[in-house]
Design an enzyme around this catalytic site. Structure first.
Site, short mmCIF file in Angstrom:
data_model
loop_
_atom_site.label_atom_id
_atom_site.label_comp_id
_atom_site.label_asym_id
_atom_site.label_seq_id
_atom_site.Cartn_x
_atom_site.Cartn_y
_atom_site.Cartn_z
CE LYS A 1 8.67 -15.67 26.43
NZ LYS A 1 9.39 -14.69 27.29
C1 LIG Z 1 8.91 -14.20 28.50
C2 LIG Z 1 9.89 -13.61 29.43
C3 LIG Z 1 9.61 -13.43 30.80
C4 LIG Z 1 8.27 -13.77 31.41
O1 LIG Z 1 8.08 -15.15 31.49
P1 LIG Z 1 6.63 -15.74 31.82
O2 LIG Z 1 6.80 -17.21 31.76
O3 LIG Z 1 5.72 -15.21 30.73
O4 LIG Z 1 6.24 -15.25 33.15
C5 LIG Z 1 10.60 -12.93 31.62
N1 LIG Z 1 11.80 -12.58 31.13
C6 LIG Z 1 12.10 -12.71 29.82
C7 LIG Z 1 13.43 -12.27 29.35
C8 LIG Z 1 11.16 -13.24 28.93
O5 LIG Z 1 11.48 -13.36 27.63
#
Ligand SMILES: *Cc1c(COP(=O)(O)O)cnc(C)c1O
Length: 454
Positions: free
Chosen positions: A124
């Site tokens: 993210k």
């Molecule tokens: C947010 C997140 C996900 C999921 O990602 P999406 O784009 O919402 O499908 C998977 N793994 C981690 C560690 C995350 O922080």
């Protein structure tokens, strides 16, 4: 008739800025700036780029000649169609992409793309940093400062806080549920100071989110403070997530069909992969990996989308019962009717779901076999990859490792009984002092606090 001397391509390239439409209504159009600053269209759809440009073959065939930042630049330059001057765009990307995404082979058929080398140790960071740069760019020259409100259940807040830290002209207020985020997550939200303020709300994540939503609708607040949101469906979070699919291809061995496996919750990461493919990256197939919150794998099997409340699991960043980016996936694959759309989608995406017990076993197996430490999200991806490989041997599968295992240190310690190495980013904040303002679940208190402080 166009004058034959006018180069149509150049014309398009230089003069028409990128517009976006709403998935609810394709004639509801916004500029990139509007879409980024607003986050959501008024009709509650999601923004999608009106045109997804094909990148030149000589770029895609020669990725090795480009740095990660240069790859990002090529993508943005054609997506934004000269809307942001090259010099500014380069600068912005140099500030957004400050850490690598290495591809690590587990064996000949499974490679892991590590997306956790940023400040909050999860993928993210890519989206949050790029969004912060774009918002700050678009807010330049504005007299009023921008106040960004974010409600977080843990992960997103940390990435957003780090992304916007010390960004001129922008302040961030993070609302998190007291006692419901991990200690380390809390430290990520509450120790930065400067332009980042944390509100420790004595309620649930839903309470935090409701307070933020109410603030956006409150006319008194909006008259005095320029509010914006940094939510996960902002198009500025999606676009940079396409960069690392190219970066992975650059590092992968040539000459094999390449699949990507994406551990998914809201399916933003997977949607970004679909964008990369639409731009011409020759991705063979997508593997959607989920925990027992398996709404999308179920849809791929049955054609029926049945959203429901999420259940808590070990891979909790994927505990999503109604994935917000699913409408973007439908939009990308949309055909003449629902059945057609479903058929289109399942030709390109396969879904697999796993339990916590299977996830724990996978963490153990991968550690003993390869001495590689997966986090619970990556472990779900690994399992899906194995299932897919059994059906389609010989293809190269790249699993996105979405978080560093030390983010889930208690689980990993319990499962493996080993000491996990904690990266510098986490060590640095462990002993820093938490600074947060306690807030009860009362909108009027929240409103007065905002009015006093901004
Ligand atoms: C947010 C997140 C996900 C999921 O990602 P999406 O784009 O919402 O499908 C998977 N793994 C981690 C560690 C995350 O922080």
């Amino acid at each position: 008739m166009f004058h034959p001397l006018i180069n149509l391509e150049l014309f398009a390239y230089n003069l028409i800025p990128m517009n976006l439409y709403s998935t609810k209504n394709r004639s509801n159009i916004a500029s990139l700036k509007e879409a980024v600053m607003k986050g959501l269209p008024d009709d509650n759809g999601l923004f999608m780029p009106e045109v997804i440009p094909q990148l030149p073959a000589n770029f895609i065939n020669n990725l090795a000649d480009f740095s990660f930042q240069e790859i990002a630049y090529q993508i943005c330059e054609s997506l934004f169609k000269g809307f942001i001057p090259s010099k500014d765009l380069k600068n912005l990307l140099d500030n957004a992409i400050t850490f690598p995404a290495p591809l690590i082979p587990l064996n000949e058929d499974i490679h892991v793309l590590e997306l956790f080398h940023g400040p909050s140790l999860a993928f993210k960071d890519f989206g949050a940093r790029f969004m912060a740069q774009l918002m700050s760019y678009f807010n330049q020259g504005e007299k009023e400062e921008l106040v960004i409100l974010v409600a977080t259940s843990g992960d997103t807040g940390g990435a957003v806080a780090a992304g916007f830290h010390k960004m001129p002209g922008i302040k961030v207020v993070i609302l998190y549920p007291s006692g419901k985020v991990s200690d380390l997550q809390e430290k990520q939200l509450t120790t930065l100071g400067s332009n980042i303020a944390a509100l420790e709300v004595q309620g649930t994540f839903d309470d935090c989110q409701a307070m933020v939503k109410k603030a956006f609708l409150d006319s008194d607040l909006n008259q005095v403070i320029k509010l914006s949101s940094a939510n996960s469906i902002n198009i500025a979070r999606l676009i940079p997530q396409s960069f690392y699919y190219f970066e992975a291809f650059k590092q992968a061995p040539k000459g094999r069909a390449i699949n990507f496996c994406i551990p998914s919750g809201n399916f933003g990461n997977l949607t970004a992969g679909l964008l990369a493919k639409a731009m011409g990256l020759p991705i063979n197939h997508f593997i959607a990996a989920t925990n027992i919150n398996d709404v999308v794998p179920e849809y791929l099997d049955s054609g029926i989308f049945n959203s429901r409340p999420s259940k808590r699991t070990l891979s909790n960043a994927m505990d999503v019962g109604n994935p917000s980016n699913f409408v973007r996936m439908l939009d990308i694959f949309s055909g003449k009717n629902e059945r057609f759309t479903w058929n289109n989608m399942k030709q390109k995406i396969s879904g697999y779901a796993f339990t916590d017990q299977e996830t724990e076993d996978a963490i153990k197996r991968v550690y003993s076999k390869y001495k590689y430490l997966l986090d619970p999200h990556g472990a779900v991806g690994y399992l899906a990859t194995i299932s897919h490989l059994n059906k389609f041997p010989g293809e190269l599968n790249i699993v996105l490792e979405t978080a560093h295992p030390s983010k889930f240190i208690d689980d990993v310690d319990r499962i493996l009984q080993i000491e996990v190495n904690i990266p510098k980013q986490l060590l640095d904040i462990k002993d820093k002092k938490k600074e947060a303002t306690l807030m009860n679940v009362n909108f009027d208190n929240f409103k007065s606090w905002l009015l006093e402080n901004y």
